[in-house]
Design an enzyme around this catalytic site. Sequence first.
Site, PDB file in Angstrom:
ATOM      1  N   LYS A 169       8.058  35.473   1.527  1.00 11.07           N
ATOM      2  CA  LYS A 169       7.106  35.834   2.586  1.00 11.07           C
ATOM      3  C   LYS A 169       7.770  35.859   3.951  1.00 11.07           C
ATOM      4  O   LYS A 169       7.308  36.554   4.861  1.00 11.07           O
ATOM      5  CB  LYS A 169       5.924  34.859   2.579  1.00 11.07           C
ATOM      6  N   GLY A 187       9.500  33.599  -5.135  1.00 12.90           N
ATOM      7  CA  GLY A 187       8.160  33.129  -4.817  1.00 12.90           C
ATOM      8  C   GLY A 187       7.843  33.272  -3.341  1.00 12.90           C
ATOM      9  O   GLY A 187       8.281  34.213  -2.668  1.00 12.90           O
ATOM     10  N   SER A 188       7.106  32.307  -2.815  1.00 15.07           N
ATOM     11  CA  SER A 188       6.590  32.437  -1.453  1.00 15.07           C
ATOM     12  C   SER A 188       7.651  32.321  -0.370  1.00 15.07           C
ATOM     13  O   SER A 188       7.367  32.625   0.793  1.00 15.07           O
ATOM     14  CB  SER A 188       5.493  31.393  -1.219  1.00 15.07           C
ATOM     15  N   THR A 189       8.877  31.898  -0.704  1.00 11.98           N
ATOM     16  CA  THR A 189       9.920  31.927   0.323  1.00 11.98           C
ATOM     17  C   THR A 189      10.190  33.365   0.762  1.00 11.98           C
ATOM     18  O   THR A 189      10.643  33.605   1.887  1.00 11.98           O
ATOM     19  CB  THR A 189      11.236  31.291  -0.173  1.00 11.98           C
TER      20      THR A 189
END
Length: 484
Positions: A221, A217-219
């Site tokens: 990024k 997920g957004s980790t």
Amino acid sequence: MNKELKRISIVVLAMFLALFVSTTLIQVITADSLRADGRNSRTLYASYSAERGPILVDGQPIAVSVPTDDEYKFQRTYTNPLLYAPVTGYFTLNQGNTGIEGALNDYLSGTSNSQFLDSINAILTGQNPKGASVELTIDPAVQQAAWDALGDLQGAVIAINPKTGEILAMVSKPTFDPNTLAVHDTDAVIAQYEALLDDPAGPLFNRTLAGALNPPGSTFKLVVASAALESGQFQPASEFPNPAQLTLPQSDNVITNSGGDVCGGTATVSIATALSLSCNIPFAELGQALGPQVIREQAQKFGFNESIDVPLESTASVYPRALDEPQTMLSAFGQSSVRASPLQMAMVSMAIANGGSLMKPNLVENIMTSDLRVLQQFEAEQYSQAISPETAAAIAQMMVQSVANGAASNARIDGVDVAGKTGTAENGEGDPYTLWFTGFAPANDPQVAVAVVIENGGGLGQSGSGNEIAAPIAKRVLEAVLFG
């Protein structure tokens, strides 16, 4: 007569050479495989007749061999077994070994090459042979804090000193009791093992580094932002369009930000703000601009696509090859076919915390013989220079803002600058989310990096989030390191 003697001499020499070669093959080349062969009953009995070395945490045994009255002489016993099972693994009666028990079996059993002279000395002096002890880097207080914080949730927590790579905590749930696999009853061991294998929750998997990995997920990024700054084409202030939704190219698939709104309420948004607020669409656009090769090369500098032994063997986290444009855009916020372990996402935070220098994670402080002779001593080792110090400082500041004023607010600690990033990863339509947090503290002098993964939406289906569930767990672990 001389001819006959010559022939006999040649035959004798050939026989001697054959004997020498076969003995060499058995004693040197195939010795390890013969010892590991399950049909070798002599090795089986020998592995129990010697007192296996203990596994220690802060000087206290979490796995020891105790005398028995049966033919095996010793039985492995685990103290606080549920807490430490993912670390110790198990030592079974001819059914294999896992964890530290498996990775360092030769030292624990006293059969490593460096213990050969000790074994000979024990035989000559009539002493009982003993294996070496293995002291772990685990901090018992941090381990307990991670266990308590995870509660009844299905997931994992790992905490690592980013300056040295020493693993301070490694917790995975659900877990199991290795004592049930250490009994001297083969049928009972097999029955228990099969029951654990059949459990759909997978208690035998150490979720911190192995098993079925999850989309980060957004980790993820953090990896993409690092790639952008390292490319020299972008700065933290570089702006991207910020619509409420975006149709992927070559597709009718529509992506949105969390909540379905314009992220931050502005027409454009910087990389720094997009990371702090965890905006999906600007990162999809950034991923499109970078392309899959640039992202993959940066991911690999953090450790993706490679199994890392700590010395427990890890499942390689994956940033795949051959992604098309829409897949690349999805991968930029940790979706598509990107997969990661908590160990891997902790390594991303470790590198950022340590000025871009990623240290190799390690679980073993030292290995020592029963007479206190050190066989192996931990030494910090660099894994890679993942990013430049300048990039590390810039990403760290974005992570601080994410905790202080952004999407990772539940990791705040009074009086401490915490750097963090949450993730709420999709697993398919209708499936529960995977919830994440990774980060480090204090931001100005990092003492610990942490990663938390929660599977099955934390029991809340698709309504849970990384900030809601994973971040508070990470906070408690960070506090255990910082405040004792």
